[in-house]
Design a protein around this motif. Structure first.
Motif, mmCIF file in Angstrom:
data_model
loop_
_atom_site.group_PDB
_atom_site.id
_atom_site.type_symbol
_atom_site.label_atom_id
_atom_site.label_comp_id
_atom_site.label_asym_id
_atom_site.label_seq_id
_atom_site.Cartn_x
_atom_site.Cartn_y
_atom_site.Cartn_z
ATOM 1 N N GLN A 77 0.817 -1.210 0.000
ATOM 2 C CA GLN A 77 0.000 0.000 0.000
ATOM 3 C C GLN A 77 0.852 1.262 0.000
ATOM 4 O O GLN A 77 0.574 2.209 -0.737
ATOM 5 N N PHE A 80 2.324 1.927 -3.364
ATOM 6 C CA PHE A 80 1.320 2.535 -4.255
ATOM 7 C C PHE A 80 1.229 4.028 -3.978
ATOM 8 O O PHE A 80 1.150 4.844 -4.906
ATOM 9 N N CYS A 81 1.236 4.401 -2.706
ATOM 10 C CA CYS A 81 1.102 5.807 -2.323
ATOM 11 C C CYS A 81 2.235 6.643 -2.912
ATOM 12 O O CYS A 81 1.985 7.701 -3.512
ATOM 13 N N LEU A 84 1.912 6.895 -6.604
ATOM 14 C CA LEU A 84 0.839 7.817 -6.960
ATOM 15 C C LEU A 84 1.312 9.272 -6.895
ATOM 16 O O LEU A 84 1.057 10.064 -7.811
ATOM 17 N N CYS A 139 3.578 -2.767 -7.215
ATOM 18 C CA CYS A 139 2.416 -2.019 -6.726
ATOM 19 C C CYS A 139 2.649 -0.511 -6.874
ATOM 20 O O CYS A 139 1.710 0.245 -7.152
ATOM 21 N N SER A 251 0.418 6.374 5.021
ATOM 22 C CA SER A 251 0.441 6.106 3.573
ATOM 23 C C SER A 251 -0.463 4.945 3.179
ATOM 24 O O SER A 251 -1.052 4.957 2.093
ATOM 25 N N SER A 252 -0.617 3.934 4.044
ATOM 26 C CA SER A 252 -1.457 2.789 3.676
ATOM 27 C C SER A 252 -2.936 3.191 3.654
ATOM 28 O O SER A 252 -3.680 2.794 2.742
ATOM 29 N N THR A 255 -3.594 5.367 0.689
ATOM 30 C CA THR A 255 -3.772 4.505 -0.480
ATOM 31 C C THR A 255 -5.161 3.894 -0.507
ATOM 32 O O THR A 255 -5.785 3.791 -1.567
ATOM 33 N N GLY A 330 -6.829 10.738 0.642
ATOM 34 C CA GLY A 330 -6.551 9.956 -0.559
ATOM 35 C C GLY A 330 -7.749 9.913 -1.497
ATOM 36 O O GLY A 330 -7.608 10.026 -2.721
#
Length: 407
Positions: A77, A80-81, A84, A139, A251-252, A255, A330
């Motif tokens: 996760q 991914f953050c 992004l 990811c 961050s998770s 996400t 997010g």
């Protein structure tokens, strides 16, 4: 002008040469005893003294614990953050008419993930196997689907090929530079947590694993991911600096909101009949409704046991409230960014302002991580830890804020 396919193949060839030369240069600096494997003494380690680890953090620089399963799932996760954030920044800064913008975006995203390993979650990076790095960096590249200057649909496969090639070369370099890298339980201590009284019970240290074949076999079975062994992934905890665990939490859940907004926005726009036939209010209302359900269930009412364990370590940092706010941030970021991407100059000014404002908030993750890790290790030591140029503890600072002690 060269086609995206030729440009992609050129990028892969250049990547191969660069990675090969870098690998040959790096290996002697890492495998210092030239025995063909990376020993625990050649890896920068977290302190393995149980008394250095506290059950509830009082400072960003305390050492506290997080369940193994949380590290595994949240690593995907937070990758991914950071991917992004990199992609959205590329949308702002890279020219849309350049044929190599998508290649630059791939590399900027990769460098964002390297920053993540160097600063944001360096302890997790050191404890993570090469194969796992492949998965969570993959990811981190998923948000490339949001990049506005990707190759046309007929050639988009070359984007996937370039990303996979970058990951294979990256992991291949890791296998060459850090051969037979030791698994985390041979580097870091492990604990179990009593959720009733919030105490930590020492389970193993690298030394006890080395001395006890039965203990080593138990941990090896745990990492086999067989159904009967999965309980240990929840029960066993590994220590990291508090700011890393806080970064994981932020961050998770950021996400989580981003992914929910992405899925809901895409479903709603397609279900109603196309990008041009859906109002912003319908999109934002749908994202908000689903977000309320997700946050209510997974944060406040029936959170996973592993999340509760993580939140106990972060008690003084309002972890549930932080998770809720980050999820909302997010979701707002991605839902507004998608509206701006879909409508372009036709997007409402308020939506554009909110999209950029929450992008800036997300970029604050970089600043927080950089400030924390430099305060903790120092700038040079952080990069030395990333590349394992310093063996043993590598100058790891253990202690509370304002008190640094070499171990």
């Amino acid at each position: 002008m060269l086609s995206p396919v030729y440009l992609g193949l050129i990028a892969i060839a250049a990547d191969l040469v660069f990675t090969g030369l870098l690998s040959v240069w790096m290996r002697p600096h890492v495998d210092k005893n030239r025995n063909g494997q990376i020993d625990a003494s050649e890896v920068t380690r977290i302190s393995d003294a149980p008394h250095d680890v506290v059950p509830v953090a009082n400072s960003l620089f305390d050492m506290t614990t997080v369940p193994l399963v949380t590290v595994l799932l949240n690593s995907w996760q937070f990758a991914f953050c950071y991917g992004l954030m990199a992609v959205l920044t590329c949308n702002l800064l890279l020219p849309t008419d350049s044929p190599i913008s998508w290649i630059a975006a791939v590399w900027i995203t990769f460098l964002s993930l390297i920053f993540m390993c160097a600063f944001c979650n360096n302890g997790i990076h050191v404890a993570t196997t090469h194969k796992t790095h492949f998965v969570y960096y993959l990811c981190g590249f998923i948000p490339m689907a949001m990049f506005r200057s990707n190759p046309p649909t007929s050639d988009v496969w070359i984007l996937v090929v370039v990303i996979i090639a970058r990951l294979l070369l990256f992991v291949g370099m890791k296998y060459y530079v850090w051969p037979k890298y030791p698994i985390f339980y041979r580097l870091d201590p492990l604990f179990k947590r009593d959720l009733n009284n919030e105490t930590l019970i020492p389970f193993s240290t690298p030394e006890s694993v080395e001395a006890d074949p039965e203990l080593a076999a138990t941990l090896e079975r745990t990492m086999s991911f067989k159904k009967k062994e999965l309980k240990n992934l929840v029960d066993l905890h590994i220590p990291f600096p508090t700011y890393e665990i806080l970064n994981i939490n932020v961050s998770s859940w950021f996400t989580g909101g981003a992914v929910v907004a992405w899925i809901v926005s895409c479903v709603v726009t397609k279900a109603i009949g196309g990008d041009g036939n859906v109002s912003d209010a319908v999109v934002f209302g749908s994202v908000a409704a689903v977000s309320v359900v997700v946050v209510g269930v997974f944060v406040w009412f029936v959170p996973m046991k592993s999340e509760v364990s993580k939140w106990i370590s972060l008690t003084h940092y309002y972890p549930r409230t932080t998770a809720t706010l980050c999820f909302i941030a997010g979701a707002v970021l991605v839902s507004t960014q998608l509206v701006v991407a879909r409508k372009g100059d036709g997007a409402a000014l308020g939506v554009v302002i909110v999209a950029h404002a929450f992008h800036l908030i997300g970029m604050g993750l970089y600043a927080f991580a950089y400030a924390a890790v430099v305060r903790y290790f120092g700038f040079a030591a952080s990069f030395k830890r990333l590349f394992s140029f310093v063996g043993g503890h590598g100058g790891v600072f253990i202690g509370t804020a304002g008190k640094r002690a070499y171990v």
